[in-house]
Design a protein around this motif. Structure first.
Motif, short mmCIF file in Angstrom:
data_model
loop_
_atom_site.label_atom_id
_atom_site.label_comp_id
_atom_site.label_asym_id
_atom_site.label_seq_id
_atom_site.Cartn_x
_atom_site.Cartn_y
_atom_site.Cartn_z
N GLY A 194 44.60 -1.69 -14.77
CA GLY A 194 45.13 -0.64 -15.76
C GLY A 194 44.48 0.70 -15.56
O GLY A 194 44.74 1.86 -15.66
N LEU A 195 43.04 0.24 -15.59
CA LEU A 195 42.13 1.63 -15.55
C LEU A 195 42.18 2.09 -14.37
O LEU A 195 41.98 3.49 -14.27
N LEU A 196 42.26 1.46 -13.22
CA LEU A 196 42.26 1.89 -11.83
C LEU A 196 43.38 2.74 -11.62
O LEU A 196 43.40 3.98 -11.07
N GLU A 197 44.78 2.29 -12.11
CA GLU A 197 45.85 2.89 -12.10
C GLU A 197 45.97 4.26 -12.88
O GLU A 197 46.26 5.36 -12.40
N SER A 198 45.27 4.42 -14.07
CA SER A 198 45.06 5.52 -14.85
C SER A 198 44.54 6.82 -14.26
O SER A 198 44.85 7.60 -14.20
N PHE A 199 43.26 6.16 -13.44
CA PHE A 199 42.35 7.27 -12.82
C PHE A 199 43.21 7.77 -11.71
O PHE A 199 43.07 8.87 -11.30
N TYR A 200 43.98 6.75 -11.00
CA TYR A 200 44.76 7.26 -9.88
C TYR A 200 45.86 8.45 -10.38
O TYR A 200 45.99 9.46 -9.69
N SER A 201 46.53 8.11 -11.47
CA SER A 201 47.53 8.97 -12.06
C SER A 201 46.85 10.44 -12.36
O SER A 201 47.41 11.43 -12.34
N LEU A 202 45.67 10.30 -12.95
CA LEU A 202 44.99 11.24 -13.36
C LEU A 202 44.73 12.35 -12.46
O LEU A 202 44.67 13.56 -12.51
#
Length: 402
Positions: free
Chosen positions: A257-265
């Motif tokens: 989830g953290l990885l996906e959030s940074f990707y979207s960010l």
């Protein structure tokens, strides 16, 4: 409220609500049927219509004299479809066939929105504004996807699925209210509708011929299209990369989830950054930059042995992808006559997406054999070599900027 603000706000709300439903639908299928094969079948039936119906939908958009009405009608029908899904959940109608059918109808109808808005922007703004408005739309869409993912993950723990679907239903109502205030000059739509009818000499199902004819007219776009297909193959299994890096490298699946959030960010930052860069650098240069940096940042992410480095690589990847995506969209808007914009836009990206199954099916197999780090390093190196060759041999033409 100005046309630009209406488009951006409605795009944000539309994507926000749609993301709620799409995430909730995947979780609902998993919750109801447990077996992963159902998720696979569900995903397959969502993917196929997007490709098969892309060209007919494009013709539909081009043949309409009133895009505003089309936006309103499609939003209304999408709202009805998701309301039916909400009713299925509320009354516990566990029919997989019906659920998939409604999800497909919902997906197809909701997919009318983006290409229709793309055509509307051509009516409403000058060519010099396309990059700016496209970057703003990309930012709105990315922000909606980013925040909706976080919120759905939180709400799903205590809210019923019905509430999530009803939220999407309400979002469509809000979007329709906003679109009522959108002003499209009637002279443009009327003239273009007549031209579109006269232009339909090609079979509405023959997206291959449509794209072939388009690329024949503008051969300098071919390297960009080829690059996009390669990117599609490489980046299609992004969710696989995220989960495998979280599990294999960091031994903690919860970091996904953290990885996906940074990707979207990163996507959000990239879209906002593009608004500034497009005024300083030509599109051809931004495309070259993206071609070179995508494989580098992906390799950094895949080879990271610490979470901060992985997050940095992912954010960097997210930042540079919009340089390519937004430029590609603007190129089509600049080159295609208004009367054919819908069909060419949809066909162009639909055929490009046909390459996704190669990545979705093939790359996970390679990861299973060689590991995610090796695949991302070798894949990144291969794509970097291809990008360097394209740049060195001047295949990214300055004619793209015209």
């Amino acid at each position: 409220m100005s046309n630009k603000r209406i488009i951006l706000v409605s795009q944000f709300i539309n994507n926000f609500g749609t993301a709620f439903s799409r995430i909730a639908l995947i979780i609902l299928v998993t919750t109801w049927y447990k077996n992963a094969i159902y998720v696979g079948i569900y995903s397959f039936f969502l993917f196929i219509p997007q490709v098969v119906l892309a060209t007919p939908i494009g013709y539909l958009i081009d043949s309409r004299r009133d895009e505003k009405r089309l936006l309103l009608v499609s939003s209304f029908l999408a709202a009805l479809a998701i309301l039916c899904v909400a009713a299925m959940d509320y009354f516990q109608v566990h029919s997989f066939v019906l659920l998939v059918a409604l999800a497909v109808v919902y997906s197809v109808i909701s997919d009318i929105y983006a290409p229709c808005i793309t055509k509307v922007t051509v009516y409403l703004f000058d060519k010099s504004d396309f990059n700016d408005i496209n970057a703003s739309i990309s930012g709105a869409m990315t922000a909606a996807n980013l925040f909706s993912g976080i919120i759905v993950t939180y709400f799903i723990s205590f809210l019923p699925f019905t509430a999530l679907f009803l939220f999407d239903f309400v979002s469509y109502i809000v979007v329709m209210v906003l679109l009522m205030f959108l002003h499209i000059p009637p002279t443009n739509t009327a003239t273009d509708g007549v031209a579109a009818t006269a232009a339909q000499s090609t079979s509405m199902w023959n997206s291959f011929k449509i794209v072939k004819d388009f690329l024949s007219m503008f051969p300098y776009i071919v390297p960009v299209y080829f690059s996009a297909i390669l990117f599609n193959i490489l980046l299609a299994p992004m969710n696989v990369y995220l989960t495998q890096v979280a599990y294999q490298i960091f031994d903690n699946a919860k970091t996904t989830g953290l990885l996906e959030s940074f990707y979207s960010l990163g996507f959000l930052i990239g879209s906002l950054t593009y608004k500034f860069l497009c005024t300083k650098f030509p599109m051809s240069r931004l495309i070259q930059t993206s071609l070179l940096l995508v494989p580098i940042t992906l390799a950094i992410f895949g080879s990271a042995h610490s979470l901060p480095v992985a997050l940095l690589g992912l954010a960097g990847l997210g930042i540079v992808i919009p340089f390519f995506n937004i430029s590609s969209k603007t190129i089509i808007q600049n080159k295609v006559p208004q009367a054919k914009l819908g069909v060419i836009f949809n066909s162009y990206f639909a055929l490009m997406n046909l390459s996704q199954p190669i990545g979705l099916l093939g790359i996970p197999v390679l990861i299973g054999v060689f590991g995610v780090t090796s695949v991302l390093l070798v894949g990144g190196a291969f794509y970097l070599i291809a990008a360097i060759m394209l740049v060195l041999f001047n295949q990214i033409s300055v004619e793209l900027n015209e």
